[in-house]
Design a protein around this motif. Structure first.
Motif, short mmCIF file in Angstrom:
data_model
loop_
_atom_site.label_atom_id
_atom_site.label_comp_id
_atom_site.label_asym_id
_atom_site.label_seq_id
_atom_site.Cartn_x
_atom_site.Cartn_y
_atom_site.Cartn_z
N GLY A 185 116.93 58.49 83.15
CA GLY A 185 115.60 59.09 83.39
C GLY A 185 114.54 58.60 82.41
N LYS A 186 114.75 57.43 81.84
CA LYS A 186 113.78 56.91 80.85
C LYS A 186 112.44 56.59 81.51
CE LYS A 186 116.61 53.56 79.82
NZ LYS A 186 117.78 53.96 80.60
N THR A 187 112.50 55.85 82.62
CA THR A 187 111.23 55.48 83.27
C THR A 187 110.53 56.72 83.80
OG1 THR A 187 112.27 53.40 83.88
CG2 THR A 187 110.20 53.91 84.96
N THR A 188 111.33 57.67 84.27
CA THR A 188 110.74 58.93 84.74
C THR A 188 110.00 59.60 83.58
OG1 THR A 188 112.65 59.13 86.21
CG2 THR A 188 111.28 61.08 85.96
N ASP A 212 111.34 48.20 86.76
CA ASP A 212 110.63 49.27 86.05
C ASP A 212 109.17 48.94 85.77
OD1 ASP A 212 112.92 50.66 86.13
OD2 ASP A 212 113.37 50.57 84.00
N ASP A 232 119.53 69.85 86.76
CA ASP A 232 119.64 70.36 88.13
C ASP A 232 120.92 69.90 88.81
OD1 ASP A 232 118.31 67.80 87.89
OD2 ASP A 232 118.01 67.83 90.06
N HIS A 247 113.97 66.07 85.61
CA HIS A 247 113.04 64.98 85.89
C HIS A 247 112.22 64.63 84.65
CE1 HIS A 247 114.09 64.72 90.10
NE2 HIS A 247 114.20 66.02 90.05
N ARG A 279 124.05 51.32 88.13
CA ARG A 279 122.61 51.42 88.39
C ARG A 279 122.20 50.39 89.41
NH1 ARG A 279 118.45 53.81 89.08
NH2 ARG A 279 116.64 53.78 87.70
N LYS A 301 118.47 49.50 91.70
CA LYS A 301 117.10 49.96 91.95
C LYS A 301 116.29 48.83 92.54
CE LYS A 301 116.37 49.27 87.02
NZ LYS A 301 115.93 49.82 85.76
N1 LIG Z 1 118.19 64.94 90.34
C1 LIG Z 1 117.51 64.41 89.34
N2 LIG Z 1 117.17 63.12 89.40
C2 LIG Z 1 116.47 62.61 88.36
C3 LIG Z 1 116.11 63.36 87.26
N3 LIG Z 1 115.43 62.57 86.41
C4 LIG Z 1 115.38 61.36 86.97
N4 LIG Z 1 116.00 61.37 88.16
C5 LIG Z 1 116.20 60.26 89.09
O1 LIG Z 1 117.17 59.38 88.51
C6 LIG Z 1 116.89 58.06 88.90
C7 LIG Z 1 116.81 57.17 87.67
O2 LIG Z 1 115.68 57.52 86.93
P1 LIG Z 1 114.94 56.48 85.98
O3 LIG Z 1 113.84 57.21 85.31
O4 LIG Z 1 114.58 55.26 86.72
O5 LIG Z 1 116.11 56.14 85.01
P2 LIG Z 1 116.12 55.03 83.87
O6 LIG Z 1 116.81 55.61 82.72
O7 LIG Z 1 114.75 54.50 83.62
O8 LIG Z 1 117.00 53.93 84.54
P3 LIG Z 1 117.21 52.42 84.00
O9 LIG Z 1 115.86 51.86 83.75
O10 LIG Z 1 117.92 51.74 85.07
O11 LIG Z 1 118.01 52.51 82.79
C8 LIG Z 1 115.61 58.12 89.69
O12 LIG Z 1 115.93 58.16 91.05
C9 LIG Z 1 114.97 59.41 89.26
O13 LIG Z 1 114.13 59.96 90.24
C10 LIG Z 1 116.49 64.74 87.23
O14 LIG Z 1 116.25 65.49 86.29
N5 LIG Z 1 117.19 65.19 88.30
#
Ligand SMILES: Nc1nc2c(ncn2[C@@H]2O[C@H](COP(=O)(O)OP(=O)(O)OP(=O)(O)O)[C@@H](O)[C@H]2O)c(=O)[nH]1
Length: 723
Positions: A126-129, A156, A274, A302, A374, A376
């Motif tokens: 969830g880093k990008t989120t 990303d 969640d 999220h 992963r 995407k």
């Molecule tokens: N159900 C759920 N999904 C989440 C949550 N936070 C993020 N996501 C989902 O998880 C997925 C990955 O989220 P990113 O934010 O892209 O994760 P990341 O860490 O940046 O991923 P990488 O860049 O590949 O390392 C996305 O589909 C998000 O929408 C959460 O709290 N709950």
């Protein structure tokens, strides 16, 4: 000589420091200097401007290790720790620009150096989120974002909110903790010229990165150290998958990235709560705290966390890190990734069918989800103006069109996709991905009658739209229901088994051979023939007129002929042949689209095509006659395919009753001898209960054709002309 000596001094300093296990605590002196330095732009300082960079050497234990300027050691190792938390919170600078991060946490941080936050966490945590959440939160701050992705193609960087364009975004592809670590230094130095335009730097590492070497960068490069200070390492944890990753057995010497990321964290966001129940969350907390008991845990969904809890916190503690990892500053130290984990990424200009891709991914995950850490993508979907964002972590994946991500005018539509996982079959993944690309025009066009594979089986339907909402077709069933076809294939939508009924003329010898060479996409799926049962032989004729079998057969080759009964007609014979062709093709008369009746001997002057269609029960068909003597057959085939190709799309059955020689009257009427035969035959016929020359009784041959996708009308016509 002098230089060599200096280097030795420096080396000595390094080895001296390596022996340090725990530097003494901060004495606070640096902190007070920091506060003084901020003075000019502290409370009441000029808003909107960053305080001037004051070049005062600030020594920490680490500064001392590398404080070499122009080849000259300017400081030897000194056990001076970086400013501690006690120096923070001593007042808010007021204006946002008075000090980096001020206005977020309300705490004062280093005044003249730009704070850097390292955002880490395993793949998909969830880093990008989180980054997007930070960027879209109203805090009036601007950031330089350094986006790091594992593979060559990044997603990303495209996902970072487009409304954050004022941010400075630098992209680094490759692993920031090893392959592109040198590039990080370059990027940080490059940003120097833009220091005035942002308030802080956020580095999002790849999910496979060890944050320690990234953090080290801010202590080993003098120039970087002078400009930046490491504010904190924020680690995002995916509560659903973290336990599996923590417990993963790694080969000898290979580090567990999840452990490293948690161990070095100053703040840990327990994200995706969640997706787990209370008991599982409790277990996550316990296991995470076994690795790092110091970092504050923040539960989130999220990644929705108040940025003030993450930025401007001045939380990175070198003491803690050195206590945990005495080798932290060892720049020679190699860390090893798990080689069975790799990344594969592609991008291509063009569009894909996202349904096809989702179907493929779902199928693949049935067996490979555990190894798919992963995946995407940012995709251009055929028929959509909005970008499609696709996200997956192990078994969980989702995707959708987001109004936030629009294809801009003039922007090249492209698809990029990344897979990161264990033991990836790169060739297969690429092949499957590329199969989703839309490379050809849709097979059907608006208005075409088709059959749709819907619950309950194949139903007759009509194409309403082509490439609608990312689907190849929007289709209306006969009962008015509208459905989407997810893929332009016979699995979902196929041509109505309808076609043409072509009747008449001759199909023997050369013509039959040509029929075998039908244009691509067309095939004979059924044939049928019919002949009257009444047969008149030469001997029968000899009983009526003065002739003999020998005399007739020598001159004409004819030994016997079929003659229509009083209740038969050419139309009934055509119908019989056509029904047999349909039966052979396993089709019903309602499936026939067009009947072309081609013969030089129709039942009446205006032709019998419609009559044949009616008798056949081809109620959906249009029918007409094509009369061109014995060549009528070739004409009707050309006509049928010509119509077909002009329509650019044909996927139906063609029924082709072919008349065998109606009689030899036309063929042999030119020679005197044959004329005699003709006259005799005519005489014979006139004496027969049937009355018309057409009653001379053709035998009929029928061919059922099925064709697909004839697009190039010119090519089709060329083929047809050769028929
Ligand atoms: N159900 C759920 N999904 C989440 C949550 N936070 C993020 N996501 C989902 O998880 C997925 C990955 O989220 P990113 O934010 O892209 O994760 P990341 O860490 O940046 O991923 P990488 O860049 O590949 O390392 C996305 O589909 C998000 O929408 C959460 O709290 N709950």
């Amino acid at each position: 000589m002098v230089l060599a000596l200096k280097i030795q001094e420096n080396k000595a300093a390094i080895s001296e420091d390596r022996n340090l296990r725990k530097p003494p605590s901060a004495d606070g002196s640096n902190c007070s200097r920091a506060l003084r330095n901020r003075g000019g732009s502290g409370p009441g300082g000029q808003a909107g401007r960053r305080p001037p960079m004051v070049d005062v050497p600030r020594l920490t234990s680490l500064d001392a290790l590398i404080a070499v300027k122009d080849g000259r050691v300017i400081q030897k190792a000194q056990a001076v720790a970086p400013p501690r938390a006690s120096a923070r919170g001593s007042g808010n600078g007021g204006a946002r620009s008075s000090a980096p991060w001020v206005g977020l946490s309300g705490q004062m941080a280093e005044p003249k150096r730009v704070p850097v936050t390292v955002l880490t966490g395993f793949l998909g945590s969830g880093k990008t989120t989180l980054l997007n959440h930070i960027l879209s939160t109203q805090h009036g701050m601007k950031f330089a974002i350094i986006e790091n992705e594992f593979g060559e193609v990044g997603v990303d960087e495209k996902v970072i909110k487009e409304d954050s364009e004022e941010q400075v975004i630098e992209v680094m592809n490759g692993c920031i903790c090893c392959t592109v670590r040198g590039d990080l230094v370059k990027v940080l130095k490059k940003l120097r010229s833009k220091l005035d335009t942002f308030d802080g730097v956020i580095i999002e590492t790849t999910g496979m990165a060890d944050p320690a070497p990234v953090a080290q960068t801010f202590f080993v490069d003098p120039e970087v150290q002078k400009i930046y200070h490491l504010d904190g390492i924020v680690t995002v944890v995916d509560c659903k998958h973290v336990l599996a990753h923590l417990q993963e057995e790694k080969p000898e010497g290979v580090e567990n990235e999840t452990v490293e990321q948690i161990a070095f964290a100053d703040r840990i966001i327990l994200n995706k709560t969640d997706l787990v129940d209370d008991a599982a969350l409790e277990e996550v907390v316990t296991e995470v705290q076994k690795v790092n008991k110091d970092a504050e845990l923040i539960k989130a969904q999220h990644s929705k966390v108040d940025p003030a809890k993450l930025l401007g916190i001045n939380a990175f503690s070198l003491d803690r890190v050195l206590e945990m990892d005495p080798e932290f500053m060892n720049t020679d130290g190699e860390h090893q990734h798990d080689n069975s984990i790799s990344s594969i990424s592609w991008k291509f200009e063009g569009e894909l069918n996202v349904n096809k891709m989702e179907m493929w991914i779902s199928e693949m995950l049935q067996t490979k989800a555990a190894d798919m850490f992963r995946y995407k993508g940012m995709l251009a979907v055929k028929g959509m103006d909005t970008k499609y964002l696709f996200q997956g972590v192990h078994m969980l994946f989702n995707g959708g069109f987001s109004e936030e991500y629009q294809w801009k005018k003039g922007e090249t539509r492209e698809c990029r996709f990344v897979f990161i996982g264990r033991n990836l079959d790169k060739a297969l993944l690429e092949q499957k991905f590329m199969e989703c690309k839309v490379t050809s025009e849709a097979r059907f066009k608006v208005g075409d009658r088709v059959e749709a594979n819907v619950p309950g089986g194949w139903k007759k339907a009509k194409i309403m739209r082509v490439w609608d909402e990312g689907n190849p077709y929007r289709i209306q069933l006969e009962d008015g229901t509208q459905v989407w076809a997810p893929d332009d294939s016979d699995n979902f939508v196929r041509a109505v088994k309808g076609g043409y009924c072509l009747c008449g003329a001759v199909a023997v010898g050369r013509q039959r051979r040509r029929l075998r060479a039908l244009p691509f996409g067309i095939s004979v799926v059924g044939t049928g023939s019919a002949a009257p049962e009444t047969v008149v032989s030469n001997d029968d004729l000899a009983e009526i007129v003065e002739t003999s079998d020998e005399w007739i057969s020598q001159r004409t080759g004819i030994r016997r002929r079929h003659v229509l009964a009083p209740d038969e007609s050419l139309a009934s014979l055509s119908t019989k042949a056509a029904s047999r062709a349909l039966e052979a093709a396993k089709m019903s008369p309602e499936d026939v689209d067009l009947v072309i009746h081609a013969t030089s001997t129709p039942d009446d002057l205006f032709g019998s095509g419609p009559q044949v269609a009616s008798m056949l029960g081809a109620d959906n068909a249009v029918a007409f006659d094509l009369t061109a003597a014995c060549s009528g057959h070739e004409d009707k085939v050309c006509m049928a395919f010509g119509i077909d190709s002009d329509q650019a799309m044909y996927c139906s059955l063609m029924l082709l009753p072919l008349q065998k020689r109606a009689s030899n009257i036309m063929d042999f009427g030119s020679t005197v001898k044959q004329k005699t035969v003709l006259e005799k035959e005519l005489h014979c016929i006139q004496g027969h209960p049937t009355r018309r020359t057409s009653d001379l009784a053709p035998s009929m041959g029928s061919f059922a054709f099925e064709g697909h996708q004839i697009r190039d009308s010119d090519t089709s016509k060329q083929h047809l002309l050769h028929l």
